[in-house]
Design a protein around this motif. Structure first.
Motif, PDB file in Angstrom:
ATOM      1  N   UNK A 160       0.895  -1.198   0.128  1.00 10.23           N
ATOM      2  CA  UNK A 160      -0.129   0.113  -0.155  1.00 10.23           C
ATOM      3  C   UNK A 160       0.745   1.356   0.071  1.00 10.23           C
ATOM      4  N   UNK A 161       0.478   2.214  -0.578  1.00  9.87           N
ATOM      5  CA  UNK A 161       1.045   3.486  -0.950  1.00  9.87           C
ATOM      6  C   UNK A 161       0.454   4.784  -0.370  1.00  9.87           C
ATOM      7  N   UNK A 162       0.731   5.679   0.143  1.00  2.92           N
ATOM      8  CA  UNK A 162       0.358   6.849   1.002  1.00  2.92           C
ATOM      9  C   UNK A 162       1.039   8.290   0.470  1.00  2.92           C
ATOM     10  N   UNK A 163       0.226   9.104  -0.520  1.00  4.39           N
ATOM     11  CA  UNK A 163       0.885  10.309  -0.954  1.00  4.39           C
ATOM     12  C   UNK A 163       0.848  11.337  -0.065  1.00  4.39           C
ATOM     13  N   UNK A 164       1.768  12.095   0.210  1.00  5.01           N
ATOM     14  CA  UNK A 164       1.909  13.065   1.249  1.00  5.01           C
ATOM     15  C   UNK A 164       1.245  12.712   2.567  1.00  5.01           C
ATOM     16  N   UNK A 165       1.882  11.711   3.189  1.00  2.00           N
ATOM     17  CA  UNK A 165       1.222  11.141   4.426  1.00  2.00           C
ATOM     18  C   UNK A 165       1.186  12.190   5.617  1.00  2.00           C
ATOM     19  N   UNK A 166       0.144  12.120   6.365  1.00  2.00           N
ATOM     20  CA  UNK A 166       0.034  12.917   7.592  1.00  2.00           C
ATOM     21  C   UNK A 166       0.661  12.121   8.762  1.00  2.00           C
ATOM     22  N   UNK A 167       0.549  12.806   9.922  1.00  2.00           N
ATOM     23  CA  UNK A 167       1.100  12.246  10.996  1.00  2.00           C
ATOM     24  C   UNK A 167       0.375  10.743  11.416  1.00  2.00           C
ATOM     25  N   UNK A 168      -0.637  10.570  11.015  1.00  2.00           N
ATOM     26  CA  UNK A 168      -1.493   9.246  11.111  1.00  2.00           C
ATOM     27  C   UNK A 168      -2.618   9.172  10.133  1.00  2.00           C
ATOM     28  N   UNK A 169      -2.874   8.053   9.508  1.00  2.00           N
ATOM     29  CA  UNK A 169      -3.870   7.904   8.566  1.00  2.00           C
ATOM     30  C   UNK A 169      -3.946   6.257   8.476  1.00  2.00           C
ATOM     31  N   UNK A 170      -4.939   6.150   7.468  1.00  2.00           N
ATOM     32  CA  UNK A 170      -5.233   4.773   7.169  1.00  2.00           C
ATOM     33  C   UNK A 170      -5.635   4.934   5.562  1.00  2.00           C
ATOM     34  N   UNK A 171      -5.293   3.443   5.028  1.00  5.22           N
ATOM     35  CA  UNK A 171      -5.924   3.211   3.568  1.00  5.22           C
ATOM     36  C   UNK A 171      -6.525   2.028   3.719  1.00  5.22           C
ATOM     37  N   UNK A 172      -6.479   1.507   2.376  1.00  3.05           N
ATOM     38  CA  UNK A 172      -7.619   0.363   2.384  1.00  3.05           C
ATOM     39  C   UNK A 172      -6.993  -1.088   3.189  1.00  3.05           C
ATOM     40  N   UNK A 173      -5.897  -1.086   3.677  1.00  5.47           N
ATOM     41  CA  UNK A 173      -5.278  -2.347   3.945  1.00  5.47           C
ATOM     42  C   UNK A 173      -4.548  -1.940   5.464  1.00  5.47           C
ATOM     43  N   UNK A 174      -3.820  -0.793   5.679  1.00  7.23           N
ATOM     44  CA  UNK A 174      -3.020  -0.526   6.613  1.00  7.23           C
ATOM     45  C   UNK A 174      -3.369   0.662   7.402  1.00  7.23           C
ATOM     46  N   UNK A 175      -3.195   0.960   8.552  1.00  5.08           N
ATOM     47  CA  UNK A 175      -3.210   2.377   9.369  1.00  5.08           C
ATOM     48  C   UNK A 175      -1.794   2.457   9.681  1.00  5.08           C
ATOM     49  N   UNK A 176      -1.496   3.888   9.820  1.00  6.72           N
ATOM     50  CA  UNK A 176      -0.256   4.126  10.132  1.00  6.72           C
ATOM     51  C   UNK A 176       0.003   5.165  11.198  1.00  6.72           C
ATOM     52  N   UNK A 177       1.093   5.441  12.191  1.00  8.04           N
ATOM     53  CA  UNK A 177       1.056   6.593  12.542  1.00  8.04           C
ATOM     54  C   UNK A 177       2.767   6.829  12.491  1.00  8.04           C
ATOM     55  N   UNK A 178       2.953   8.178  12.167  1.00 10.93           N
ATOM     56  CA  UNK A 178       4.525   8.438  12.378  1.00 10.93           C
ATOM     57  C   UNK A 178       4.724   9.357  13.483  1.00 10.93           C
ATOM     58  N   UNK A 179       5.829   8.906  14.159  1.00 13.96           N
ATOM     59  CA  UNK A 179       6.155   9.238  15.411  1.00 13.96           C
ATOM     60  C   UNK A 179       7.504  10.315  15.218  1.00 13.96           C
ATOM     61  N   UNK A 180       7.640  11.352  15.939  1.00 10.17           N
ATOM     62  CA  UNK A 180       9.002  12.420  15.619  1.00 10.17           C
ATOM     63  C   UNK A 180       9.954  11.915  16.855  1.00 10.17           C
ATOM     64  N   UNK A 181      10.939  12.386  16.845  1.00  9.44           N
ATOM     65  CA  UNK A 181      11.851  12.006  17.894  1.00  9.44           C
ATOM     66  C   UNK A 181      11.430  12.825  19.230  1.00  9.44           C
ATOM     67  N   UNK A 182      11.041  14.202  19.292  1.00 10.59           N
ATOM     68  CA  UNK A 182      10.510  14.743  20.291  1.00 10.59           C
ATOM     69  C   UNK A 182       8.960  15.104  19.797  1.00 10.59           C
ATOM     70  N   UNK A 183       8.085  14.081  20.309  1.00 13.85           N
ATOM     71  CA  UNK A 183       6.712  13.709  19.793  1.00 13.85           C
ATOM     72  C   UNK A 183       5.766  14.631  20.678  1.00 13.85           C
ATOM     73  N   UNK A 184       6.245  15.090  21.730  1.00 12.09           N
ATOM     74  CA  UNK A 184       5.317  15.943  22.552  1.00 12.09           C
ATOM     75  C   UNK A 184       5.065  17.428  22.045  1.00 12.09           C
ATOM     76  N   UNK A 185       5.863  17.746  20.975  1.00  6.09           N
ATOM     77  CA  UNK A 185       5.600  19.173  20.257  1.00  6.09           C
ATOM     78  C   UNK A 185       4.407  18.885  19.050  1.00  6.09           C
TER      79      UNK A 185
END
Length: 185
Positions: A160-185
């Protein structure tokens, strides 16, 4: 040495360090050097202390913001999970040979200035959250496309591919979350 902070309201002071018996805080012209190092400097430091603390706090804040901008915003982990009801792919022929039919998950990124990927999780199930770590440094704002693949020996199967992904999202098959090193900001 006198033991009062002000005696007779004329500016006599004793800091307990000796050196001046009668510092006239109003005029510096006729005071001995000991009085400058004791009474006068003590009083001028008290006036400047608040200003110095504000300067120090400002410098620390600027350093924290710069560290966040260059380090804290970097992508640290990408968590992925199969959506409920979606079947996991399997390495049919090669997997049967090695008795490992679960996928080898990897994420490929197309960035503004090139390509990179994550580590590969071998023979792993994504029915619960799994975390993949990017190779090198990248920022969420630089990701043009994120592709989840099943990495095989000779090729990778695009899942599955995601164009211009945001911090979290979902597609047809997967959900995702992108975490930053300092995620409290």
């Amino acid at each position: 040495i006198q033991r009062s902070s002000l005696k007779y309201q004329r500016g006599d002071c004793d800091l307990g360090i000796g050196g001046c018996d009668s510092c006239d805080l109003g005029g510096k012209g006729s005071l001995p050097l000991d009085c400058y190092s004791g009474c006068d400097i003590f009083h001028s430091d008290r006036k400047n202390r608040k200003r110095d603390l504000w300067i120090l706090a400002s410098v620390i804040l600027i350093l924290i913001l710069l560290a966040y901008y260059f380090v804290g915003r970097q992508v640290d982990l990408v968590d992925i999970r199969l959506k409920e009801g979606v079947e996991e792919t399997s390495d049919r022929s090669l997997g049967k040979l090695f008795n490992t039919q679960l996928p080898d998950y990897k994420i490929n990124f197309i960035l503004d200035n090139g390509k990179t990927s994550t580590n590969t999780l071998r023979n792993t199930s994504a029915k619960s959250w799994i975390s993949l770590k990017p190779k090198g440094s990248l920022y969420l704002s630089n990701i043009k496309e994120m592709t989840i693949v099943d990495k095989e020996i000779t090729k990778s199967i695009k899942l599955e591919s995601f164009s211009l992904p945001s911090k979290s999202g979902e597609g047809e098959k997967f959900e995702y979350t992108i975490r930053k090193k300092w995620d409290f900001f």
